[in-house]
Design a protein around this motif. Sequence first.
Motif, PDB file in Angstrom:
ATOM      1  N   SER A   1     -18.566 117.848  91.056  1.00 43.78           N
ATOM      2  CA  SER A   1     -17.022 117.423  90.805  1.00 43.78           C
ATOM      3  C   SER A   1     -16.455 118.505  89.937  1.00 43.78           C
ATOM      4  N   GLY A   2     -17.308 119.343  89.322  1.00 43.75           N
ATOM      5  CA  GLY A   2     -16.828 120.394  88.582  1.00 43.75           C
ATOM      6  C   GLY A   2     -16.665 119.829  87.133  1.00 43.75           C
ATOM      7  N   ALA A   3     -16.873 118.630  86.707  1.00 40.82           N
ATOM      8  CA  ALA A   3     -16.887 118.007  85.281  1.00 40.82           C
ATOM      9  C   ALA A   3     -18.480 118.330  84.570  1.00 40.82           C
ATOM     10  N   THR A   4     -18.229 118.498  83.351  1.00 35.98           N
ATOM     11  CA  THR A   4     -19.490 118.705  82.550  1.00 35.98           C
ATOM     12  C   THR A   4     -19.829 117.337  81.835  1.00 35.98           C
ATOM     13  N   LEU A   5     -21.075 116.909  82.039  1.00 33.52           N
ATOM     14  CA  LEU A   5     -21.663 115.614  81.604  1.00 33.52           C
ATOM     15  C   LEU A   5     -21.843 115.752  80.313  1.00 33.52           C
TER      16      LEU A   5
END
Length: 309
Positions: free
Chosen positions: A54-58
């Motif tokens: 998604s391009g998000a950082t966990l």
Amino acid sequence: RLTGAEAALIVNNGAAAILLALAAIAEHKKVIVSRGELVEIGGSFRVPEIMEMSGATLVEVGATNRTHLRDYEKALAKHGKDTGAILRVHRSNFRMQGFVQQPELAELAALAKRHKVPLLEDLGSGALVDLAMFGLEREPTVGDSLAAGASVVTCSGDKLLGGAQAGLVLGERALLAQIRRHPLARALRADKLALAALEATLSLYAEPERAQAQIPTLAMLSASPAELAARAERLKSELVARVPGLTADIVAGEGEVGGGSLPLQKLRGPVVALSHAEWSAAELESRARAADPPVIGTIRGGRFRLDPR
């Protein structure tokens, strides 16, 4: 109307729903998730990998078995405006028991609101009605999650909802508009047949009695002991009358909900246990599967069993 959501969007499956929501709301930002919710649903769906796509950082918080509200507060304080969302993932296909802890959804929603951060919840199976009315383990409904304060809820349109394969994204109007505008929305959209089937299923939910009778998933889950017993007796007598050499007994059995839902719930009821003078249980099963239409049973205790549910 069925969930209290301000707006909704349909995509092709549940994994697509959470992928799209994360990409539209939290791309290039950090998303806070409990370590106890970094689940694998099946196939290649793992929360950390979906997050990466998604391009998000966990940002992981808490421990595998216990995550507290203060863990989320600490992460929000640390990452501040870089935080795109808090993600809650319902453990729909397994359970953790014993020394476990997680905040109530309403507590998490209040925290997210104070920090002006969206709270996303992936419910997985997507129940629209309280299954406790059928004597089953309670499963949170989409309406429950939205009422508790989740900004966006995603779930499947099949499984516990009982419709066509689809992914549902429901929640606040402004966030849904943002999700709808994302380029991935077109790539992940559902086709017309799935939309028509889902609409037909949802219209039944407006009348609970019709839904229970006409949506196969709900009808199977809510079948009464008397109804199951009558089916089992008929199944036993018809099979013995039609298949020479077949013997049948009605015995107690336990089924499972399936579809990655209610993993600890046992569906108790009568089953028809079959044996044959010449065919093994495996051969009975093979012949049943090769029938038109195919008949699916199980083998237990050396006998082929059919569940009237």
